[in-house]
Design a protein around this motif. Sequence first.
Motif, PDB file in Angstrom:
ATOM      1  N   ILE A   1     -28.891 -19.811 -34.691  1.00  0.00           N
ATOM      2  CA  ILE A   1     -29.178 -18.859 -35.759  1.00  0.00           C
ATOM      3  C   ILE A   1     -28.303 -17.626 -35.573  1.00  0.00           C
ATOM      4  CG2 ILE A   1     -30.949 -17.434 -36.841  1.00  0.00           C
ATOM      5  CD1 ILE A   1     -33.028 -19.430 -35.856  1.00  0.00           C
TER       6      ILE A   1
ATOM      7  N   GLN B   1     -27.730 -13.904 -36.960  1.00  0.00           N
ATOM      8  CA  GLN B   1     -28.446 -12.860 -37.688  1.00  0.00           C
ATOM      9  C   GLN B   1     -27.563 -11.626 -37.816  1.00  0.00           C
ATOM     10  OE1 GLN B   1     -31.605 -12.861 -39.137  1.00  0.00           O
ATOM     11  NE2 GLN B   1     -30.872 -10.915 -39.981  1.00  0.00           N
TER      12      GLN B   1
ATOM     13  N   THR C   1     -28.411 -12.629 -44.831  1.00  0.00           N
ATOM     14  CA  THR C   1     -28.229 -12.036 -43.508  1.00  0.00           C
ATOM     15  C   THR C   1     -28.524 -13.019 -42.382  1.00  0.00           C
ATOM     16  OG1 THR C   1     -30.506 -11.207 -43.526  1.00  0.00           O
ATOM     17  CG2 THR C   1     -28.776  -9.739 -44.362  1.00  0.00           C
ATOM     18  N   THR C   2     -29.069 -14.187 -42.690  1.00  0.00           N
ATOM     19  CA  THR C   2     -29.411 -15.186 -41.679  1.00  0.00           C
ATOM     20  C   THR C   2     -28.681 -16.483 -41.994  1.00  0.00           C
ATOM     21  OG1 THR C   2     -31.604 -14.196 -41.425  1.00  0.00           O
ATOM     22  CG2 THR C   2     -31.269 -16.405 -40.507  1.00  0.00           C
TER      23      THR C   2
END
Length: 760
Positions: free
Chosen positions: A570, A572, A754-755
């Motif tokens: 992930i 971020q 944003t992710t």
Amino acid sequence: MAKKTNQKKKGPKGKKARAKAKLERQWGEQPSQEAELRKGKSRLLKETTKQPERTISPPPQEEQPTRVRDFSDEEAENDDDGRKAFSSLLDTIQRKTGVIDHDSDSENEENNSIQRDITTMKDKMDSDSDKEDVDFLTLSFDPFTERFGRAELPEVSHEKVKFDMARYCLPVDPDLEVQHTEKLDDDLIAGTINSSMNDSSSDSVHWKSLAFAFQKTVRDSLRKRWEKLHPGRITLDQHQTLLTPFMLSYSDVLWMTADAKEERDSTEALAALHAVNHVMTSRIRILRHNKQIKELEEDGRVTADEKEDLFRDQGFSRPTVLILLPTRGCCYSFLKKHLLPLLGDSPSVEKMDRFEAEYGKPEIEDDEEVDLASKRRRQRILAEKGSDWRELFDDDINSDDDFRLALSINPKGGKRGDSISDTSTTVKLFTDFFRSDIIIASPLGLKMTAASESGDFQADYLSSIEICLVSRADVLMMQNWDHVNDVLSLLNEQPNETNETDFSRVRPYFLDGHSAKYRQIIMLAPFMDPFFASSFKRHATSWKGQVRFRRRVAADAASISNVLLPTQQIFQRVSCSSAANQTEDRLKYFVNVVLPQINKPSNKQKHTLIYVPSYFDYIALRNALLKRELEPYFVSVTEYSRTSEITRGRARFLQGRKPWMLYTGRANFFLRHKIKGARHIIFYGIPEHPEFYPEHVNLLNEGLEASKMSEEDPSMVQSVSASCLVLFTKFEAHALERVVGSANCSKMVKGEKTTFLFST
């Protein structure tokens, strides 16, 4: 005594005469009387005895054997004429072979040999015709004189344009981005090239021809040694071909694509050739002017005022080249591999023994108590650290980062009427700074030398630097890039003392304070970084212009493609208002969002590795954890930690006694530890070196046995799967690009989301 008249007839002497006689015998023709009596190339032997004259009818005109000529370089330019000459020769030979008697086996063998020779010649001409003719350009100026002989500073345009590869007949590389100032493009094409082609007004120039034309401006002795070290018709590889016109024209160069050892060696070799050529040209001119001044003064034909106008050929101090390298081992390799070979097969080098002792392989005391098994285990551990690490920090490499080495190059001659030449030179190592030509040093060592007792920096020996090479910039960044900026700010400052300077020989732009605009900066690194770009923009002020090379990263070349462990990664993006507020905004996001998830009161997330690239970010994060009284839950491994602290912290983290580990990027670069016991990893920032990312992700679950843990603690079953979280800001685009690729980076930095999730 009467001369004997029955002397044996001698055959023709001379290579051409024998070749002609052989051709005549092969085609069945009778040799002429002139050929029988010819001796050597031009002298005729007189008859010693009277012989009956023979009438020999001359052969028909079409039957004359055509002589094969070796094409010179100038004749090879006209490829069409060469093909026509060969075709005519081939037709003549074929007509003659049709009338030869083939009864004899020896004649058949001769004819077969001739046919093989014809085939070999034809293949050679075809292969030569495929080669690109790269030597039809000649520079209309000498780069050294053009650079340093101007009386007035020209106007400089800093407007950047994109390098047009199609214009220079280069294969278009979509991943290579080249930007340069507009003036540089005009200088290379419009005003500096004379073409031997008829259409000299064409604005399309073959870049290989341009590179070869600049190479021909290098001193003859250096060029011959370079050709000996790099054999071949064109002695420049693809990287050197692209760099040569920019580097040898004294333009500022930012080369951010040297991601392989071969490419780095190639660019360093070219930079060494440029630096040595500059020093040799400068020194020989100064020595010749010294000789001329002495002769004029002895004859009384020159006054002091006239001398000032004639011989302005130097700066405030003698050193003109500065080379910044990270370690003594890099200095040893650069000098032995690139610089000294250009000065001859066995140049005269003073104090070479001291150089080998201080910069060569360090002496390691053999411990008799250490058994052979321990030595083998150490070698196996060092091999796992990677070839790039071993090249810098292996046991037989001197990794000291505090050094400075000054050397002088002295052409022989100039005394007792001898002419000054660069064919034989003497190199003196460990000379005084003010009596040297080249200074090779680390930024730290040079900064410590320049520091005075009052805290100010005094480096008058750097006041006349004309070429500054910053090599291995990625390693210098991991040491401390502030040292590089401090050293660059010391260059070309007005000296505090005279230092025995002959001001009648100083160039006018030094006296006017414009020497920085005549300085060339060459910066080499494997990747682009904001630190490099900022320093280059600030200190690269050459009036010849600037050029930047950067390579875009394809998706399949991104380091994330080397992740082999099946896990979800992930990324971020942290909202950040400015580059100056990155540290505060990132820490705020970690404390408010990430820390509560790994620090649950009921179940803290164990075996979590927190990778912090910047030491300043590490200090801020550690203080935030200490402020929340979380010291019992983490260990720290930094570049300043003692060996005992590192060993104890790694053991506690592997055993699960400490849930978290803070691991800095510089500790990983210099120590390259294989951290075991990590099941979850949090990248507090993007690693500067892209290979660090897959190395750490692939190490997840290393040293942990899921089955054994689940039997002892059933609550750990849910957390067996590995996880990876990466925090980044929009100001880390360069580092992010190397990890995920240029296309993904553009979306992740500029997109609304944003992710982002990557899975393997």
